[in-house]
Design an enzyme around this catalytic site. Structure first.
Site, PDB file in Angstrom:
ATOM      1  CE  LYS A 186      42.315  49.138  48.845  1.00  0.00           C
ATOM      2  NZ  LYS A 186      43.281  48.228  48.189  1.00  0.00           N
TER       3      LYS A 186
ATOM      4  CB  ALA B  25      44.138  38.911  42.416  1.00  0.00           C
TER       5      ALA B  25
ATOM      6  N   GLY C 116      46.395  42.939  34.615  1.00  0.00           N
ATOM      7  CA  GLY C 116      47.088  42.811  35.892  1.00  0.00           C
ATOM      8  C   GLY C 116      46.514  41.641  36.660  1.00  0.00           C
TER       9      GLY C 116
END
Length: 463
Positions: free
Chosen positions: A287, A237, A52
């Protein structure tokens, strides 16, 4: 099959910058090699499992930093073979390639450009593992990475790995590591595993508790929890790979975490270490729950700053309440949790998912694995936290009603998200109705209940 190593070099970070970050590249590699008992001719083998966005970027950063030390360290990534890249994605990928001269030149030099031309014309079908070798993650097409050594055979990837990076979603972690355990039965040495997964599962019997990805890995493989660590932080990312300043914590046993923190640290990516493994891991999943709701509120109010701030006040008070259930010293978690929540609400995939749901651009029947985004881990986390906090064995005292109630009764946003996402009883608009409910207490009241009553439940984390 292992991808070509041509052009896989360390050229992202200037050497003088690397050397100023806790020693030179070789010194950091040599330190880790000594800890693993490596001898000359036997490289330190690092394998990412799962490709991913974050898993791919993490491995790419290591490749950029250490890929030129091939005799000392070998870096690879595993992903499943056979997933097609659709034509629309191939067309967009072609645009990205031609907008980046460095990427275009690299592909031409590697004789890899023609296949992207053919895919753009519809004359060829690309595969996700194929483009990953050239540095393109299918969940993050707009951010080209360095070329990676890609393995599509899981046994080949992991059987002799010294360090395994778990880049899988929490929902896939158990299944894949159960398969990995079959390939480790004859091992003499024990690998070290660093999990990047942010998600949880609920285990309701014999008593309610949270199961985290590191615990899933421990159960699936039998690898000691001392050899399993978690790395997390307030990170996006693509921004990290583009060298935006970021920080993270690697949590776990002191035997490994300090040396790994030094090894993973980059000029723009500061890694601290902490001994509290499971609690930090759970916070990484928590979260995501509230990020989905934040996206809904943003979409439904046309990005109203006032509405978003009201939601933030209520969701943070629920998270603070939940941390008091989970941790004996919850105040230590406030900074990391709020920072991770903040960045996720701003730009994370869970907030994106909430926005798209509220706008009707996607629907729940599409599932929680979205093309181009990957797994939306907040959906399963909503279910897990709701089921856990509904257990009467965890009841807490509610002073305004002078009675004991299940913890979930003090978390109206969590209850509403469960009705929207899991039960599908109400539409996304229900999150606004919950915020505007005149009977909803001041968020401060919830925090005062958490702080003034002994609600800590160590059994929730298996402690």
């Amino acid at each position: 099959m292992v991808g070509s190593t041509e052009g896989v070099t360390s050229n992202k970070y200037p050497n003088e910058l690397i050397q100023s970050t806790n020693g030179s590249v070789e010194e950091k590699v040599d330190e880790l090699r000594r800890i693993f008992g490596k001898v000359d001719g036997d490289p330190l083998r690092i394998v990412g499992v799962g490709a991913g966005a974050w898993g791919s970027v993490f491995v790419a950063m290591l490749q950029d930093a250490y890929g030129n030390l091939r005799e000392k360290v070998q870096i690879r990534i595993w992903r499943r073979a056979g997933r097609d890249v659709d034509k629309a994605t191939a067309e967009h990928l072609f645009e990205v390639i031609n907008s980046r001269e460095d990427v275009l030149r690299r592909l031409i030099r590697r004789c890899a450009y023609l296949k992207y031309v053919e895919a753009r014309l519809g004359d060829r079908t690309l595969h996700a593992d194929e483009i990953l070798k050239d540095g393109f993650c299918s969940n993050m097409i707009d951010t080209p990475l360095c070329p990676l050594k890609v393995v599509t055979n899981l046994q080949e990837a992991v059987w002799d790995a010294d360090i395994v990076i778990n880049g899988l979603p929490s929902t896939e972690t158990r299944e894949v590591f159960q398969e990995i355990s079959r390939y480790w039965k004859e091992r003499i040495t024990v690998p070290v595993i660093i999990s990047l997964a942010k998600g949880i599962e609920a285990e309701l019997g014999p008593e309610p508790r949270i199961v985290t990805p590191t615990q899933m890995i421990n159960r699936a493989t039998g690898v000691s929890i001392e050899n399993i660590l978690y790395l997390g932080g307030p990170n996006i990312a693509s921004e990290i790979y583009n060298r935006e300043y970021a920080n993270a914590r690697i949590c776990g046993a002191e035997k490994w975490r300090k040396a790994l923190a030094r090894f993973l640290r980059q000029p723009h990516f500061i890694v601290w270490d902490n001994g509290d493994l499971v609690t930090h891991e759970v916070m990484g999943g928590l979260k995501n729950v509230y990020a989905i709701g934040a996206g809904m509120v943003a979409a439904l109010t046309n990005e109203s700053a006032t509405s978003k701030s009201v939601y933030f006040a209520h969701c943070t008070s629920e998270m603070i309440f939940i941390t008091h259930l989970l941790a004996e010293g919850p105040e230590k978690l406030a900074g990391p949790l709020l920072a991770d929540t903040y960045v996720t609400l701003l730009k994370g995939r869970n907030a994106w998912y909430g926005q798209k749901l509220a706008k009707g651009e996607i629907n729940l029947d599409m599932g929680d694995s979205i093309k181009g985004k990957g797994m939306i881990q907040g959906v399963s986390a909503v279910k897990a936290f709701y089921e856990l906090l509904s257990q009467s064995s965890l009841n807490v005292y509610r002073p305004d009603e002078n009675k004991h109630v299940a913890p979930v009764e003090l978390c109206p946003l969590l209850k509403t998200l469960y009705k929207i996402l899991i039960m599908r009883e109400v539409s996304s608009e229900a999150i606004l109705q919950a915020l505007r409910d005149e009977t909803m207490n001041d968020p401060r009241d919830r925090i005062e209940i958490a702080q003034s009553h002994a609600i800590y439940r160590p059994s929730l984390l298996g402690q």
